[in-house]
Design a protein around this motif. Structure first.
Motif, mmCIF file in Angstrom:
data_model
loop_
_atom_site.group_PDB
_atom_site.id
_atom_site.type_symbol
_atom_site.label_atom_id
_atom_site.label_comp_id
_atom_site.label_asym_id
_atom_site.label_seq_id
_atom_site.Cartn_x
_atom_site.Cartn_y
_atom_site.Cartn_z
ATOM 1 N N GLY A 18 -11.737 -56.028 -17.369
ATOM 2 C CA GLY A 18 -13.088 -55.505 -17.508
ATOM 3 C C GLY A 18 -13.485 -54.715 -16.253
ATOM 4 O O GLY A 18 -12.864 -54.837 -15.198
ATOM 5 N N ASP A 37 -15.653 -53.521 -21.548
ATOM 6 C CA ASP A 37 -14.622 -54.548 -21.684
ATOM 7 C C ASP A 37 -13.233 -53.917 -21.735
ATOM 8 O O ASP A 37 -13.068 -52.768 -22.186
ATOM 9 C CB ASP A 37 -14.817 -55.351 -22.972
ATOM 10 N N GLY A 72 -11.433 -51.505 -19.007
ATOM 11 C CA GLY A 72 -12.739 -51.066 -19.470
ATOM 12 C C GLY A 72 -13.140 -49.751 -18.806
ATOM 13 O O GLY A 72 -12.611 -49.384 -17.748
ATOM 14 N N SER A 76 -20.177 -48.349 -20.486
ATOM 15 C CA SER A 76 -19.986 -49.512 -21.383
ATOM 16 C C SER A 76 -18.953 -49.259 -22.477
ATOM 17 O O SER A 76 -19.008 -49.880 -23.540
ATOM 18 C CB SER A 76 -21.328 -49.919 -22.023
ATOM 19 N N HIS A 78 -15.459 -49.515 -24.327
ATOM 20 C CA HIS A 78 -14.389 -50.502 -24.471
ATOM 21 C C HIS A 78 -13.034 -49.827 -24.234
ATOM 22 O O HIS A 78 -12.770 -48.741 -24.753
ATOM 23 C CB HIS A 78 -14.440 -51.082 -25.899
ATOM 24 N N ARG A 124 -14.023 -59.140 -19.888
ATOM 25 C CA ARG A 124 -15.373 -58.611 -20.107
ATOM 26 C C ARG A 124 -15.841 -57.808 -18.898
ATOM 27 O O ARG A 124 -15.573 -58.158 -17.752
ATOM 28 C CB ARG A 124 -16.344 -59.762 -20.377
ATOM 29 N N GLY A 125 -16.541 -56.712 -19.183
ATOM 30 C CA GLY A 125 -17.117 -55.898 -18.125
ATOM 31 C C GLY A 125 -18.442 -56.480 -17.655
ATOM 32 O O GLY A 125 -18.983 -57.421 -18.259
ATOM 33 N N ARG A 128 -21.639 -57.494 -19.738
ATOM 34 C CA ARG A 128 -21.716 -58.765 -20.464
ATOM 35 C C ARG A 128 -22.368 -59.879 -19.650
ATOM 36 O O ARG A 128 -22.770 -60.895 -20.215
ATOM 37 C CB ARG A 128 -20.306 -59.224 -20.834
ATOM 38 N N ALA A 140 -16.855 -59.126 -13.322
ATOM 39 C CA ALA A 140 -16.024 -58.678 -14.448
ATOM 40 C C ALA A 140 -14.799 -59.592 -14.505
ATOM 41 O O ALA A 140 -14.433 -60.231 -13.519
ATOM 42 C CB ALA A 140 -15.605 -57.220 -14.278
ATOM 43 N N GLU A 141 -14.184 -59.647 -15.668
ATOM 44 C CA GLU A 141 -13.033 -60.529 -15.856
ATOM 45 C C GLU A 141 -11.725 -59.739 -15.910
ATOM 46 O O GLU A 141 -11.700 -58.594 -16.378
ATOM 47 C CB GLU A 141 -13.165 -61.303 -17.168
#
Length: 433
Positions: A18, A37, A72, A76, A78, A124-125, A128, A140-141
């Motif tokens: 992300g 993401d 990502g 926003s 994806h 996830r960005g 989220r 972010a993940e």
């Protein structure tokens, strides 16, 4: 070249990371989070291709790795999901997990497919993680790792008819006479080391696939001789044609040969005993064959009266055509696929992951002066967290505190400055004021 067993490594694609990003547009002061993401990693899928007959390709390529998802993007957006990796396998392929030895899939029909390794989810960005308390998070993940495993592929020959019998009874000769197959034929045992397939044209628009399966010996069900290498192919045949040297040229008793091989088949898989079977009394052009045939038929009536005997000579072709007509008639009454107890039907299912009570469990041990924490949940979160921002570190710390890790460390005597290790990650323990 026939290859009926292979061991390969499959690795699904990792998910894309992300993104931490913010809106930077004219006339939009203090733009909020806009990190998208990451995309999902590619699955590794095995698909049956009826055009393949062997596993020989897997002898030269043993590693299959799908692509990872894209990271990502700004605004926003994806990241793109990675393409699925399709691995083509021949019909009759059984996929076995090398670690657990469990059957993952039994692939028999053209076009049938199964996911062998699932791709990782995208991270996830920061969009989220926005909350009223933190409307512009720097969190972010990382993408989730894709599944990986070693699997063993076993090919069970998909044939309508399987020729079984002791070595040198004439199975290969019969196949060469009734089809265009050119199996190796010689006057010594185990000339046939791998199955040979041939298409038999009976006429009148009827045909079937016949397999000359490697000869077996007593004790094959325990793996002696070619053992299981032979018997697993018998499972896939719709009709068993038992070829017997009725002239006893090897000095063996024909009826004894018949009983021994049927016992081996029965001990390997009890269901195979009920498979339709014919007996081919071969080498009837040889001396003493007629006397042996009369004696064989008398004994067979007491053993299994439902099995028909067809005397032939594969060399002179006497009786061969009558045998083929009978086999073709019998196949019309037998289902397309034999029902085997261990066949695994694979269906696409949606999996809903439930929260388990034991997910918050953890253990703490000592490695000299270092405190070592082990917890699947914490280790997974650590792998997915991008620990390069203050927000991400604080989020991780809150999770640890909520699980009671801080409290337990204090009980174990942890003080300011002590080293704590989780997986490959080390940090200092700090007392909260």
């Amino acid at each position: 070249m026939f290859v009926d067993k292979a061991k390969i490594y499959v690795k699904a694609g990792d998910g894309g990371d992300g993104l931490v990003a913010y809106r930077r547009e004219k006339y939009v002061p203090e733009g909020g989070p806009a990190g998208g993401d990451g995309g999902n990693g590619g699955d590794v899928i095995f698909r049956v291709d009826e055009g393949l007959r062997t596993l020989v390709d897997f002898r030269y390529q043993k590693h299959f790795k799908a692509d990872r998802g894209e990271k990502g993007r700004n605004k926003s957006q994806h990241g793109a999901n990675a393409e699925k990796m399709i691995v083509r396998v021949p019909p009759g392929t059984v996929v076995i997990d090398d670690d657990t030895h469990e059957i993952v899939a039994d692939l028999t029909r053209h076009g049938q497919q199964v996911v062998i390794a699932k791709g990782g989810r995208g991270g996830r960005g920061n969009t989220r993680f926005a909350t009223p308390a933190n409307p512009a998070p720097e969190i972010a993940e990382n993408g989730e790792e894709g599944q990986e495993r070693w699997v063993v592929l076993e090919l069970k020959v998909m044939a309508d008819v399987g020729l079984v019998g002791f070595p040198s009874v004439g199975k290969s000769t019969l196949l060469s006479v009734v089809s265009a197959a050119k199996p190796k034929i010689a006057s010594y045992h185990f000339t046939t080391l791998t199955p040979n397939l041939g298409v038999v044209d009976v006429g009148e628009g009827r045909s079937f696939v016949m397999a000359d399966l490697p000869g077996l010996i007593e004790g094959a069900h325990t793996g002696i001789g070619l053992g299981h290498e032979f018997l697993r192919h018998v499972e896939r045949t719709r009709v068993i044609v038992h070829v017997i040297d009725m002239a006893a040229t090897e000095g063996r008793d024909p009826y004894d040969d018949f009983v021994k091989i049927n016992e081996e088949i029965k001990l390997y898989n009890g269901k195979l005993e009920q498979r339709p079977q014919l007996v081919v009394a071969n080498k009837m052009d040889m001396p003493e064959a007629e006397e042996h045939l009369l004696e064989f038929k008398e004994k067979l009536k007491q053993y299994r009266a439902d099995i028909a005997v067809y005397p032939i000579s594969a060399i002179t072709k006497d009786g061969v055509q009558e045998l083929l007509y009978r086999v073709a008639d019998l196949l019309e009454t037998v289902p397309e696929m034999p029902l085997i107890e261990d066949v695994v039907e694979v269906e696409e299912r949606k999996v809903f992951r439930l929260q388990r009570e034991d997910e918050d469990e953890f253990t703490i041990s000592r490695d000299n002066e270092t405190f070592v924490i082990e917890s699947p949940k914490i280790e997974k979160m650590l792998k997915r967290s991008q620990m390069n921002t203050q927000d991400a570190i604080m989020r991780f710390a809150r999770t640890m505190r909520k699980m009671g890790v801080d409290k337990e460390l204090r009980k174990r005597g942890a003080k300011d400055g002590d080293i704590v290790r989780i997986s490959d990650f080390e940090f200092e323990f700090v007392e909260q004021e």
